[in-house]
Design a protein around this motif. Structure first.
Motif, PDB file in Angstrom:
ATOM      1  N   ASP A 117       0.752  -1.092   0.129  1.00  0.00           N
ATOM      2  CA  ASP A 117       0.054  -0.123   0.083  1.00  0.00           C
ATOM      3  C   ASP A 117       0.654   1.341  -0.057  1.00  0.00           C
ATOM      4  OD1 ASP A 117      -2.378   1.504   0.215  1.00  0.00           O
ATOM      5  OD2 ASP A 117      -2.159   1.651   2.243  1.00  0.00           O
ATOM      6  N   ASP A 118       0.528   2.177  -0.841  1.00  0.00           N
ATOM      7  CA  ASP A 118       0.918   3.501  -0.835  1.00  0.00           C
ATOM      8  C   ASP A 118       2.659   3.446  -1.113  1.00  0.00           C
ATOM      9  OD1 ASP A 118       1.133   6.480  -0.771  1.00  0.00           O
ATOM     10  OD2 ASP A 118       1.214   6.546   1.244  1.00  0.00           O
TER      11      ASP A 118
ATOM     12  N   ASP B 185      -5.691   3.384  -7.438  1.00  0.00           N
ATOM     13  CA  ASP B 185      -4.357   3.474  -6.875  1.00  0.00           C
ATOM     14  C   ASP B 185      -3.268   2.810  -7.632  1.00  0.00           C
ATOM     15  OD1 ASP B 185      -5.512   4.577  -4.761  1.00  0.00           O
ATOM     16  OD2 ASP B 185      -5.298   3.010  -3.304  1.00  0.00           O
TER      17      ASP B 185
ATOM     18  N   LYS C 175      -1.429   5.309  -3.784  1.00  0.00           N
ATOM     19  CA  LYS C 175      -2.275   6.138  -2.611  1.00  0.00           C
ATOM     20  C   LYS C 175      -2.451   5.126  -1.380  1.00  0.00           C
ATOM     21  CE  LYS C 175      -3.187  10.105  -4.304  1.00  0.00           C
ATOM     22  NZ  LYS C 175      -2.709  11.247  -3.406  1.00  0.00           N
ATOM     23  N   PHE C 176      -2.647   5.686  -0.266  1.00  0.00           N
ATOM     24  CA  PHE C 176      -2.888   5.091   1.009  1.00  0.00           C
ATOM     25  C   PHE C 176      -4.092   4.547   1.253  1.00  0.00           C
ATOM     26  CE2 PHE C 176      -3.600   9.275   1.816  1.00  0.00           C
ATOM     27  CZ  PHE C 176      -4.830   9.286   2.232  1.00  0.00           C
TER      28      PHE C 176
END
Length: 616
Positions: free
Chosen positions: A37-38, A75, A181-182
């Motif tokens: 993630d992110d 994302d 993105k988170f």
């Protein structure tokens, strides 16, 4: 048999239609990879493709990401890269709009990206969750870049699947997926790639002989670079359908290997010419009553009985000769010699064998300067042909030669006919050549033709010692050293389009020694004809047996130059055998026939000549 293809991006689509392509699916490991993630640097999975040989990629058909899932498609960004070439294509790039992209999910399943598919993720994602299926890859444009995951212009070097056409697909392929993105997460379980490619036959890998390798080194770059003529492309295309042995045969046919026939034909023909001149000088010395004079039976007394006062000069058996005494000294001699020669050269590890045949005629005149010295001039014409055993090439030759010769010998006035002699010959020639080279590769059958001319220098010095045994037999030692040089002009082939060759000039040298023995016997037969029988055996050695190469290139500068070794790798040592029979019809007219053979572990030649001579 592997395939071979010429690559030119503009030509690729049409040319490949005539070649059988290989399609294969290559799979990476199926381990689950968690999409961090992110993490804009992303995670990756790799696949190493090995087609078993160099290859040319026709089309990158598709890539499938297995078990892809993520609950926020906006994302993610994904690309596929061929690591060896650095070429990449974007599969999708944060679909949706704005800085966050679409909130649609990648529903768990296999997502295939195929050029020309009817839907793209960019169109579907804003409307609904993304279901497993087939999608078109997204070509990179600045409008596809959103948010902080990739700034505008960063990935302009990344293009669509078409960028892969023409590369060698072997090596590492890297699938990279980044979460930009988170909050949201996902994963995938490896990937697979479907490719259409042409395994490339590298000619250098097939070539075995040094001539094949020299040509392959020139043709291999043309195979990859493309942009060749239609003739050459057709030739390369046909090679894809041949076995390795047939490809090697085609490489042989593309070189001027027929020039390898010239040195041996040149040497054998000059050996025959030397024998003709030497035989004439035997007749010359014989007519003077010298050591090689087989008979001197031209005298009767006034009552028709044999004159015993000259019997000690006779080698033939005693008895009536039927020949009247010469009334005046004869100073001039005229002669003609007709010659036929055949030869057969064996195959070697580096070259194919060939057969040759030559016919010719010599005319000459000599002058008896005194009892020990004779000089003469000879003019000859010959025509011959040589043909490779595999019908891959032929050389036709027409030659005109002129030379001067002399012999000097010990005075033959002694009662015992024994003594030494020295022979010499110096001459030159003009040659015209017609060449044919046949190229047969699959459905291609072309005949390249060329013509050239050249000159030659011939020189021989020799001698011997004869010893008389009894009344009618002579044995002797013979030796000689012959140097020949040949020049052949450059030329261009025609009739085979781009498969023709431009061939540079060449020159050849031969230095050959001869050492042996001879025996002669004379007898008076019916009608008072004096017959002379002779036989000889000698060992010849060729000193200048070094490698001889010819430089050539495809016509019109279509290729770099390559060297063809035209040395037949023939043994330097040869056994020469000869036999002759001549008859003195009268004190002025004589006829003869002679046979000579050259026996070498790599070739044989046979020469038969007929002669007639007149003295006045």
């Amino acid at each position: 048999m592997k395939c071979l293809i010429v690559i030119s991006v503009a030509f690729l689509q049409t040319f490949l239609c005539s070649v059988l392509l290989s399609q294969a699916v290559f799979n990476s490991a199926t381990d689950v990879v968690v999409i961090t993630d992110d993490f804009s640097s992303g995670v990756s999975a790799s696949l190493n493709i090995d087609t078993g040989s160099p290859a040319i990629l026709n089309s990158f058909d598709s890539i499938t990401i297995h078990a892809l899932n993520h609950n926020y498609a906006g994302d993610l960004r994904a690309s596929i890269t061929h690591t060896p070439t650095g070429k990449s294509a974007i599969l999708f790039d944060r679909p949706g709009s704005g800085s966050l992209g679409t909130s649609s999910d990648f529903t768990t399943g296999d997502f295939t990206f195929e050029f020309g598919a009817l839907q793209i993720i960019e169109d579907v994602a804003p409307l609904s969750n993304l279901a497993p299926g087939i999608y078109a890859p997204a070509s990179q444009t600045p409008s596809n870049e959103v948010g902080s995951g990739a700034g505008p212009g960063t990935n302009d070097a990344l293009v669509d699947f078409l960028s892969f056409a023409g590369i060698d697909p072997n090596g590492e392929w890297l699938l990279e997926i980044s979460d930009n993105k988170f909050t949201d997460t996902g994963s995938f379980a490896g990937f697979s790639i479907t490719l259409n490619y042409v395994p490339v036959l590298q000619l250098m890998e097939v070539a075995q002989t040094k001539n094949q390798q020299a040509l392959a080194a020139v043709l291999d770059p043309l195979v990859v670079a493309g942009g060749n003529s239609a003739d050459l492309n057709d030739f390369f295309s046909e090679l894809t359908k041949l076995t390795d042995d047939e490809v090697r045969s085609a490489l042989d046919q593309m070189s001027p290997r027929y020039l390898g026939m010239i040195p041996q034909v040149f040497a054998s023909h000059n050996s025959a010419q030397t024998q003709n001149i030497w035989n004439r000088l035997v007749q010359v010395r014989r007519s003077q009553g010298t050591p090689t004079h087989s008979v001197n039976l031209n005298f009767r007394d006034g009552n028709g009985n044999q004159d015993s006062s000259v019997s000690t000069q006779r080698i033939a058996p005693t008895g009536p000769t039927g020949l009247a005494p010469q009334s005046e000294e004869q100073e001039w001699g005229l002669y003609t010699i007709g010659t036929g020669q055949t030869g057969d050269v064996d195959d070697t590890n580096e070259s194919v064998g060939f057969d040759f045949q030559t016919t010719g005629i010599n005319v000459g005149a000599d002058y008896y300067i005194n009892k020990q010295l004779v000089a003469g001039v000879t003019l000859g014409y010959s025509s011959g042909d040589a043909e490779l055993d595999d019908n891959g090439g032929q050389v036709d030759t027409d030659s005109l030669k002129v030379g001067v010769y002399t012999t000097y010998f010990e005075d033959g006035s002694s009662e015992k006919i024994s003594g030494w002699y020295v022979n010499a010959y110096l001459g030159g020639g003009y040659n015209e050549y017609d060449f044919e080279r046949t190229v047969n590769a699959g459905t291609i059958s072309q005949t390249a033709k060329g013509d050239s001319k050249g000159y030659e220098l011939n020189s021989v010095i020799g001698g011997g010692y004869d010893y008389q045994l009894g009344d009618a037999t002579i044995v002797g030692l013979i030796t000689s050293l012959r140097y020949d040089r040949l020049w052949v002009d450059d030329y261009s082939e025609s009739g085979a389009g781009s498969l023709g060759l431009d061939v540079d000039d060449q020159d050849l040298d031969s230095l050959r020694s001869d050492l042996g023995v001879r025996v002669a016997y004379s007898v008076v037969a019916i009608d008072d004809i004096i017959w002379h029988w002779g036989a000889q055996a000698s060992w010849q050695h060729e000193f200048m047996d070094t490698e001889n190469t010819v430089k050539a290139r495809l016509v019109n500068g279509a290729s770099a130059s390559f060297n063809t070794d035209v040395n037949q790798d023939i043994s330097a040592d040869t056994l020469s055998l000869g036999a002759s029979l001549s008859g003195e019809i009268s004190t002025q007219l004589s006829v003869g026939v002679a046979y000579f053979a050259e026996i070498n572990e790599d070739y044989t030649s046979n020469t038969l000549n007929f002669s007639i001579a007149y003295r006045f």
